[in-house]
Design a protein around this motif. Structure first.
Motif, PDB file in Angstrom:
ATOM      1  N   UNK A 122     -17.048 -12.047  -5.248  1.00  0.00           N
ATOM      2  CA  UNK A 122     -16.022 -11.083  -4.794  1.00  0.00           C
ATOM      3  C   UNK A 122     -15.681 -11.346  -3.330  1.00  0.00           C
ATOM      4  N   UNK A 123     -16.715 -11.585  -2.520  1.00  0.00           N
ATOM      5  CA  UNK A 123     -16.477 -11.874  -1.093  1.00  0.00           C
ATOM      6  C   UNK A 123     -15.596 -13.115  -0.971  1.00  0.00           C
ATOM      7  N   UNK A 124     -15.846 -14.118  -1.825  1.00  0.00           N
ATOM      8  CA  UNK A 124     -15.071 -15.361  -1.749  1.00  0.00           C
ATOM      9  C   UNK A 124     -13.613 -15.105  -2.125  1.00  0.00           C
ATOM     10  N   UNK A 125     -13.388 -14.289  -3.173  1.00  0.00           N
ATOM     11  CA  UNK A 125     -12.016 -13.986  -3.615  1.00  0.00           C
ATOM     12  C   UNK A 125     -11.248 -13.237  -2.527  1.00  0.00           C
ATOM     13  N   UNK A 126     -11.915 -12.268  -1.907  1.00  0.00           N
ATOM     14  CA  UNK A 126     -11.255 -11.489  -0.839  1.00  0.00           C
ATOM     15  C   UNK A 126     -11.028 -12.374   0.388  1.00  0.00           C
ATOM     16  N   UNK A 127     -12.053 -13.151   0.765  1.00  0.00           N
ATOM     17  CA  UNK A 127     -11.962 -13.942   1.997  1.00  0.00           C
ATOM     18  C   UNK A 127     -10.944 -15.058   1.863  1.00  0.00           C
ATOM     19  N   UNK A 157      -8.331  -0.003  -6.210  1.00  0.00           N
ATOM     20  CA  UNK A 157      -9.623   0.675  -6.066  1.00  0.00           C
ATOM     21  C   UNK A 157     -10.773  -0.280  -6.414  1.00  0.00           C
ATOM     22  N   UNK A 158     -10.499  -1.276  -7.310  1.00  0.00           N
ATOM     23  CA  UNK A 158     -11.621  -2.177  -7.649  1.00  0.00           C
ATOM     24  C   UNK A 158     -11.738  -3.242  -6.558  1.00  0.00           C
ATOM     25  N   UNK A 159     -12.868  -3.940  -6.546  1.00  0.00           N
ATOM     26  CA  UNK A 159     -13.122  -4.859  -5.430  1.00  0.00           C
ATOM     27  C   UNK A 159     -12.387  -6.181  -5.585  1.00  0.00           C
ATOM     28  N   UNK A 160     -12.082  -6.551  -6.855  1.00  0.00           N
ATOM     29  CA  UNK A 160     -11.342  -7.815  -7.042  1.00  0.00           C
ATOM     30  C   UNK A 160      -9.867  -7.492  -6.985  1.00  0.00           C
ATOM     31  N   UNK A 161      -9.388  -7.265  -5.757  1.00  0.00           N
ATOM     32  CA  UNK A 161      -8.020  -6.769  -5.616  1.00  0.00           C
ATOM     33  C   UNK A 161      -7.261  -7.581  -4.568  1.00  0.00           C
ATOM     34  N   UNK A 162      -5.970  -7.346  -4.491  1.00  0.00           N
ATOM     35  CA  UNK A 162      -5.127  -8.037  -3.506  1.00  0.00           C
ATOM     36  C   UNK A 162      -5.437  -7.493  -2.110  1.00  0.00           C
ATOM     37  N   UNK A 163      -5.451  -8.416  -1.161  1.00  0.00           N
ATOM     38  CA  UNK A 163      -5.768  -8.081   0.234  1.00  0.00           C
ATOM     39  C   UNK A 163      -4.470  -8.093   1.033  1.00  0.00           C
ATOM     40  N   UNK A 164      -4.346  -7.198   2.010  1.00  0.00           N
ATOM     41  CA  UNK A 164      -3.170  -7.228   2.904  1.00  0.00           C
ATOM     42  C   UNK A 164      -3.670  -7.185   4.348  1.00  0.00           C
TER      43      UNK A 164
END
Ligand SMILES: COc1ccc(CNC(=O)c2ccc3nccnc3c2)cc1
Length: 330
Positions: A122-127, A157-164
Motif C-alpha cells: 500500500x505504501x508503494x502504491x501511494x508513494x 476512504x480505503x488505503x488503496x486510493x488516488x493521491x492528490x
C-alpha cells in the motif's frame, strides 16, 4: 444561518458563488474550509490565504499580488491526476481565496495516524503516485517546497486510493518568501541544505526529493526519522548530519529495496541525492501489479477501453459484411 455572519466579511465575488462552512484543515498560511457552490451545491475546498501586509525583499504588495496571480496562473494550467485541481482563485487586497476540488478522503497525515503505518504494497502504491506527481511538477520546473503528509490528500476512504498533492508553489509568493514559513514550523520534512545555509541557499528541486524520503520513511514505519524527543542531538543537527537509522524492531520486515530508496532520497548532499527521474525508475517500483493498480486509479477512463485498432477492425468487418450482403441481394 450559522455561517452567514462569517460569510459577511467575505468578498462578494466569493459569496455570490459559494457558501463557506466548516474548517477542513489549517495550514501555516491559512485554513481550508468546506464550500458549497450556490445552485449546484457541488462541494469544494476553499483555501483562505492571508497575504503578508508588509512587502518583503523589496517587492511591494502590488507586485506581490501580480506575482501571486502569475504563480496561480501557472498552477491552474497544471494537469495531472495526482495534482489537485484549482477551480478558481479570488484575489483581494489582503486575502487570497483558492477554490479547489474537494478531496473526500482527507489528509494522508490523519490516515497515517489512524492506521499507524501502511503495509509495504500500500505504501508503494501511494508513494508511486506522489513520485509521479512530483516528477510532473519538476518536469514543469516547479518545486513544491512544502511536501509533507498534511499536503498529500487521499481521495477514498480505503488505503488503496488516488493521491492528490496540494499546496505547492504558492508558499514562496504568498507569505513574501517562504523563508519565514520555512522556519516557523518544525523542520521534520526540511532538507538539510536549507538549514545548513540558514535559508540563504538556493531552493532546488532536490529539496522535494528529501521531503519525499521523509514521507516514505513515515509511511513504512509509522514514525518520523528525526524527532525533537532525542536528548543527545537537537532536530536541526540530526537533519543536517543525516542522523537517522532503521532499527530492526520497526524495519525488520521491510524490503531492502524500500530502505535503499529512502537512503537515496534522504542523502544530505543535494548533489548526491537521487533525482525524481531516477527515483521513479528505482527497482522498488519495478512491480507490475502495483503499476497496474496505480494506472487504474490515475487513468480510470482508460480502463476497459477497446483498443482503437479493434474498433477499426470491427467497423471494417461490419461495413464490409453489410456492403457484401447488399451486393449479394442485388
Ligand atoms: C462534507 O464533505 C466532506 C467530505 C470529505 C472531507 C474530508 N476532506 C478534507 O478534510 C480535506 C482537507 C483539505 C483539503 N484541501 C484541499 C482539497 N480538499 C481537501 C479536503 C471533508 C468534507
Amino acid at each position: 444561518d450559522l455561517y452567514s455572519n462569517e460569510n459577511k466579511d467575505l468578498p462578494e465575488e466569493l459569496t455570490e458563488k459559494y457558501t463557506l462552512t466548516r474548517v477542513l484543515g489549517r495550514g501555516a498560511c491559512g485554513e481550508v474550509r468546506l464550500a458549497f457552490a450556490k445552485g449546484s451545491c457541488e462541494k469544494f475546498a476553499c483555501k483562505i490565504v492571508s497575504k503578508k501586509k508588509f512587502s518583503v525583499g523589496g517587492n511591494t504588495p502590488i507586485s506581490m499580488a501580480s506575482q501571486v496571480m502569475g504563480e496561480v496562473k501557472i498552477l491552474k494550467a497544471l494537469k495531472h491526476p495526482c495534482i489537485i485541481k484549482i477551480e478558481e482563485v479570488i484575489d483581494t487586497k489582503d486575502v487570497l481565496y483558492i477554490v479547489l476540488e474537494l478531496v473526500d478522503g482527507g489528509e494522508l497525515f490523519d490516515r497515517v495516524v489512524s492506521v499507524n503505518q501502511f503495509s509495504e504494497p500500500v505504501a508503494k502504491l501511494l508513494f508511486y503516485q506522489m513520485v509521479s506527481a512530483i516528477k510532473y511538477l519538476h518536469d514543469q520546473n516547479i518545486t513544491h517546497r512544502d511536501l509533507k503528509p498534511e499536503n498529500i490528500l487521499l481521495c477514498g476512504e480505503n488505503n488503496e486510493t488516488l493521491v492528490k498533492v496540494t499546496d505547492f508553489g504558492l508558499s514562496k509568493f504568498v507569505d513574501g518568501g517562504s523563508l519565514m514559513k520555512t522556519f516557523c514550523g518544525t523542520p521534520t520534512y526540511l532538507a538539510p541544505e536549507i538549514l545548513v545555509t540558514a535559508g540563504s541557499g538556493t531552493y532546488t528541486k532536490a529539496i522535494d526529493n528529501w521531503s519525499l524520503g521523509v514521507i516514505l520513511f513515515i509511511l513504512l514505519s509509522g514514525y518520523p526519522p528525526f524527532s525533537d524527543e532525542r536528548k543527545d542531538m537537537d532536530l536541526p543537527k540530526q537533519i543536517m548530519g543525516g542522523h537517522y537509522d532503521f532499527p530492526k524492531k520497526y524495519w525488520d520486515n521491510i524490503s531492502e529495496q524500500a530502505i535503499d530508496l529512502i537512503k537515496k532520497l534522504m542523502t544530505t548532499d543535494p548533489k548526491k541525492r537521487i533525482t525524481i527521474n531516477d527515483a521513479i525508475q528505482h527497482p522498488w517500483f519495478k512491480d507490475d501489479e502495483m503499476k497496474t493498480k496505480a494506472n487504474k486509479l490515475m487513468y480510470p477512463q482508460a480502463d476497459g477501453m477497446v483498443p482503437p485498432i479493434l474498433v477499426w477492425l470491427l467497423y471494417t468487418l461490419l461495413t464490409n459484411e453489410f456492403y457484401c450482403s447488399e451486393k449479394i441481394a442485388e
